[in-house]
Motif scaffolding. Sequence first.
Motif, mmCIF file in Angstrom:
data_model
loop_
_atom_site.group_PDB
_atom_site.id
_atom_site.type_symbol
_atom_site.label_atom_id
_atom_site.label_comp_id
_atom_site.label_asym_id
_atom_site.label_seq_id
_atom_site.Cartn_x
_atom_site.Cartn_y
_atom_site.Cartn_z
ATOM 1 N N THR A 58 16.454 15.383 -32.085
ATOM 2 C CA THR A 58 17.347 14.255 -32.324
ATOM 3 C C THR A 58 17.412 14.078 -33.841
ATOM 4 O OG1 THR A 58 15.761 12.414 -32.424
ATOM 5 C CG2 THR A 58 16.303 13.274 -30.234
ATOM 6 N N LEU A 59 17.702 12.874 -34.299
ATOM 7 C CA LEU A 59 17.648 12.585 -35.734
ATOM 8 C C LEU A 59 16.228 12.130 -36.081
ATOM 9 C CD1 LEU A 59 21.053 10.701 -36.160
ATOM 10 C CD2 LEU A 59 20.569 13.122 -36.547
ATOM 11 N N GLY A 60 15.281 13.075 -35.975
ATOM 12 C CA GLY A 60 13.912 12.761 -36.356
ATOM 13 C C GLY A 60 12.861 13.033 -35.307
ATOM 14 N N PHE A 61 13.245 12.990 -34.028
ATOM 15 C CA PHE A 61 12.300 13.215 -32.936
ATOM 16 C C PHE A 61 12.530 14.574 -32.286
ATOM 17 C CE2 PHE A 61 13.391 8.661 -32.888
ATOM 18 C CZ PHE A 61 12.146 8.055 -32.906
ATOM 19 N N GLN A 62 11.532 15.012 -31.514
ATOM 20 C CA GLN A 62 11.740 16.031 -30.498
ATOM 21 C C GLN A 62 11.882 15.313 -29.163
ATOM 22 O OE1 GLN A 62 8.880 19.266 -30.494
ATOM 23 N NE2 GLN A 62 8.842 19.354 -32.719
ATOM 24 N N VAL A 63 12.731 15.841 -28.296
ATOM 25 C CA VAL A 63 12.973 15.205 -27.004
ATOM 26 C C VAL A 63 13.070 16.270 -25.928
ATOM 27 C CG1 VAL A 63 15.504 15.183 -27.272
ATOM 28 C CG2 VAL A 63 14.404 13.487 -25.799
ATOM 29 N N ASP A 64 12.559 15.946 -24.737
ATOM 30 C CA ASP A 64 12.744 16.799 -23.572
ATOM 31 C C ASP A 64 12.894 15.900 -22.356
ATOM 32 O OD1 ASP A 64 10.147 15.987 -22.800
ATOM 33 O OD2 ASP A 64 9.216 17.801 -23.621
ATOM 34 N N ALA A 65 12.824 16.450 -21.171
ATOM 35 C CA ALA A 65 13.049 15.659 -19.968
ATOM 36 C C ALA A 65 11.980 14.610 -19.744
ATOM 37 C CB ALA A 65 13.131 16.586 -18.758
ATOM 38 N N ASP A 66 10.777 14.811 -20.312
ATOM 39 C CA ASP A 66 9.652 13.919 -20.066
ATOM 40 C C ASP A 66 9.484 12.825 -21.105
ATOM 41 O OD1 ASP A 66 8.818 15.371 -17.774
ATOM 42 O OD2 ASP A 66 7.805 16.834 -19.057
ATOM 43 N N GLU A 67 9.801 13.130 -22.362
ATOM 44 C CA GLU A 67 9.438 12.197 -23.427
ATOM 45 C C GLU A 67 10.302 12.402 -24.657
ATOM 46 O OE1 GLU A 67 5.684 13.098 -25.413
ATOM 47 O OE2 GLU A 67 5.786 15.130 -24.605
ATOM 48 N N ILE A 68 10.270 11.385 -25.502
ATOM 49 C CA ILE A 68 10.785 11.494 -26.864
ATOM 50 C C ILE A 68 9.633 11.111 -27.778
ATOM 51 C CG2 ILE A 68 11.731 9.124 -26.814
ATOM 52 C CD1 ILE A 68 13.940 10.156 -28.738
ATOM 53 N N GLY A 69 9.391 11.923 -28.798
ATOM 54 C CA GLY A 69 8.252 11.630 -29.651
ATOM 55 C C GLY A 69 8.115 12.638 -30.755
ATOM 56 N N MET A 70 6.955 12.602 -31.398
ATOM 57 C CA MET A 70 6.675 13.525 -32.485
ATOM 58 C C MET A 70 5.172 13.597 -32.698
ATOM 59 S SD MET A 70 8.381 15.557 -34.452
ATOM 60 C CE MET A 70 7.924 16.675 -35.781
ATOM 61 N N GLY A 71 4.674 14.812 -32.807
ATOM 62 C CA GLY A 71 3.283 15.040 -33.152
ATOM 63 C C GLY A 71 3.167 15.519 -34.582
ATOM 64 N N GLY A 72 1.936 15.596 -35.046
ATOM 65 C CA GLY A 72 1.705 16.049 -36.399
ATOM 66 C C GLY A 72 0.606 17.086 -36.460
ATOM 67 N N ALA A 73 0.632 17.907 -37.509
ATOM 68 C CA ALA A 73 -0.450 18.855 -37.738
ATOM 69 C C ALA A 73 -1.773 18.093 -37.710
ATOM 70 C CB ALA A 73 -0.269 19.551 -39.084
ATOM 71 N N GLY A 74 -2.770 18.689 -37.100
ATOM 72 C CA GLY A 74 -4.052 18.015 -36.993
ATOM 73 C C GLY A 74 -4.327 17.430 -35.639
ATOM 74 N N GLY A 75 -3.253 17.030 -34.899
ATOM 75 C CA GLY A 75 -3.462 16.609 -33.523
ATOM 76 C C GLY A 75 -2.954 15.248 -33.120
ATOM 77 N N SER A 76 -2.519 14.413 -34.061
ATOM 78 C CA SER A 76 -2.018 13.090 -33.703
ATOM 79 C C SER A 76 -0.620 13.195 -33.091
ATOM 80 C CB SER A 76 -1.980 12.176 -34.933
ATOM 81 O OG SER A 76 -3.268 11.943 -35.440
ATOM 82 N N ALA A 77 -0.242 12.174 -32.305
ATOM 83 C CA ALA A 77 1.082 12.172 -31.677
ATOM 84 C C ALA A 77 1.435 10.770 -31.214
ATOM 85 C CB ALA A 77 1.117 13.132 -30.490
ATOM 86 N N GLY A 78 2.739 10.511 -31.139
ATOM 87 C CA GLY A 78 3.255 9.277 -30.549
ATOM 88 C C GLY A 78 4.443 9.623 -29.681
ATOM 89 N N TRP A 79 4.651 8.856 -28.613
ATOM 90 C CA TRP A 79 5.749 9.186 -27.701
ATOM 91 C C TRP A 79 6.131 8.006 -26.819
ATOM 92 C CZ3 TRP A 79 0.724 10.919 -27.079
ATOM 93 C CH2 TRP A 79 0.059 10.574 -25.888
ATOM 94 N N TRP A 80 7.338 8.100 -26.265
ATOM 95 C CA TRP A 80 7.815 7.240 -25.186
ATOM 96 C C TRP A 80 8.011 8.129 -23.965
ATOM 97 C CZ3 TRP A 80 8.383 2.484 -23.377
ATOM 98 C CH2 TRP A 80 9.220 2.296 -22.271
ATOM 99 N N SER A 81 7.404 7.737 -22.846
ATOM 100 C CA SER A 81 7.506 8.498 -21.605
ATOM 101 C C SER A 81 8.669 7.985 -20.777
ATOM 102 C CB SER A 81 6.207 8.381 -20.806
ATOM 103 O OG SER A 81 6.376 8.891 -19.487
ATOM 104 N N PHE A 82 9.636 8.859 -20.492
ATOM 105 C CA PHE A 82 10.769 8.457 -19.657
ATOM 106 C C PHE A 82 10.327 8.178 -18.227
ATOM 107 C CE2 PHE A 82 13.007 11.345 -22.790
ATOM 108 C CZ PHE A 82 13.571 10.321 -23.524
ATOM 109 N N ARG A 83 9.459 9.006 -17.695
ATOM 110 C CA ARG A 83 9.017 8.860 -16.312
ATOM 111 C C ARG A 83 8.091 7.666 -16.150
ATOM 112 N NH1 ARG A 83 5.594 13.534 -13.321
ATOM 113 N NH2 ARG A 83 3.953 12.712 -14.690
ATOM 114 N N GLY A 84 7.163 7.502 -17.096
ATOM 115 C CA GLY A 84 6.179 6.437 -16.966
ATOM 116 C C GLY A 84 6.624 5.086 -17.482
#
Length: 342
Positions: free
Chosen positions: A290-316
């Motif tokens: 998108t304009l800044g995020f990665q998106v798929d059927a399950d979520e929209i979000g973004m992770g970072g090198a090292g292991g951190s991540a944030g997301w919105w779950s469409f299903r949940g």
Amino acid sequence: MPHTLQTVLDDLGDPGAAACVVRDGEVVDEAVTGTRDGSRPWTTDTLVLTYSCAKPLAALTVLTAVRDGALGLDQRVAELWPAYAAHGKGGTTVRHVLSHQAGLPAFPEAAADVAYDDREALTALLADAAPVHEPGAACAEHALTYGHLCDQLVRRATGEGLAERFARVAGEHGWDLHLRVAGADLDRVADVVALDPTWPAAYVDDPRWAPAMTRPAGLLDPAELNRERWRTTAFPAVSLHASARGLATFYGHLADGTVSGLLGRALHEEYVAPQVTGHDLLLDREVTWTLGFQVDADEIGMGGAGGSAGWWSFRGGYAAAYVTRGLGTHDRSEAVWELLES
């Protein structure tokens, strides 16, 4: 014994981490583990470097300038920044930059000898760089360059630095998220440590990733990343220092109408809508940006090198974040994801 967010974090062996879940505007689960620095316990307001979790926030800041009429999504970058037209980049649009289609996934080789806090020199190198593909013709994550491109757009359009503009937006919305850590918050920042034995060799020894992550130098070195110099530098592609609660709150606001109210409905829809789907030349896999995020059927979000991540779950129907000071792979955020989706 059933798994809980706390037991999952306790089982990860992380030197320090936190996870938070937000639903309907409320924190419904939260857990912390380990320490900030080997001695001080991690708390819910601990901040830590989250690398590319920054990118949606850099994009959001550009979009506030679009909202204000200072620039347009399909405006050519060179209209604001004439030097940027060099070497075939004249057709690059703001949309291309925000969706990783500008063709500049790495700083030029000369950036290896430039200090990471020399914004003007790094920006000048981007203006004179040749794209790796025709702008708009492919996608390749702009690993370190994204923030400087976004910052220059904001500066040219509004006269204000991106980190300063974002800090104002974050403060207004209660997001404990910082593209540059203020002096009053430095004591809350956790020290990062290499957790995985392949850090940083997995990047440094990879012919795709090395140019994208080692120019300028120092941004994979825990000793450098733990310095006040880095923490107080705005490097908006990767300099986000976040609490898990702050990042989860942002993703909750992304879905509950708060960000839509900030940007306006039409621009918010642009923000979260797929802009390009294809084989990302840096990530070497199929991605929808998108304009800044990665998106798929399950979520929209973004992770970072090292292991951190944030997301919105469409299903949940929930927002979540996992942040860590242990630099390694994404297996830990994936463990949190799997618990929440089960």
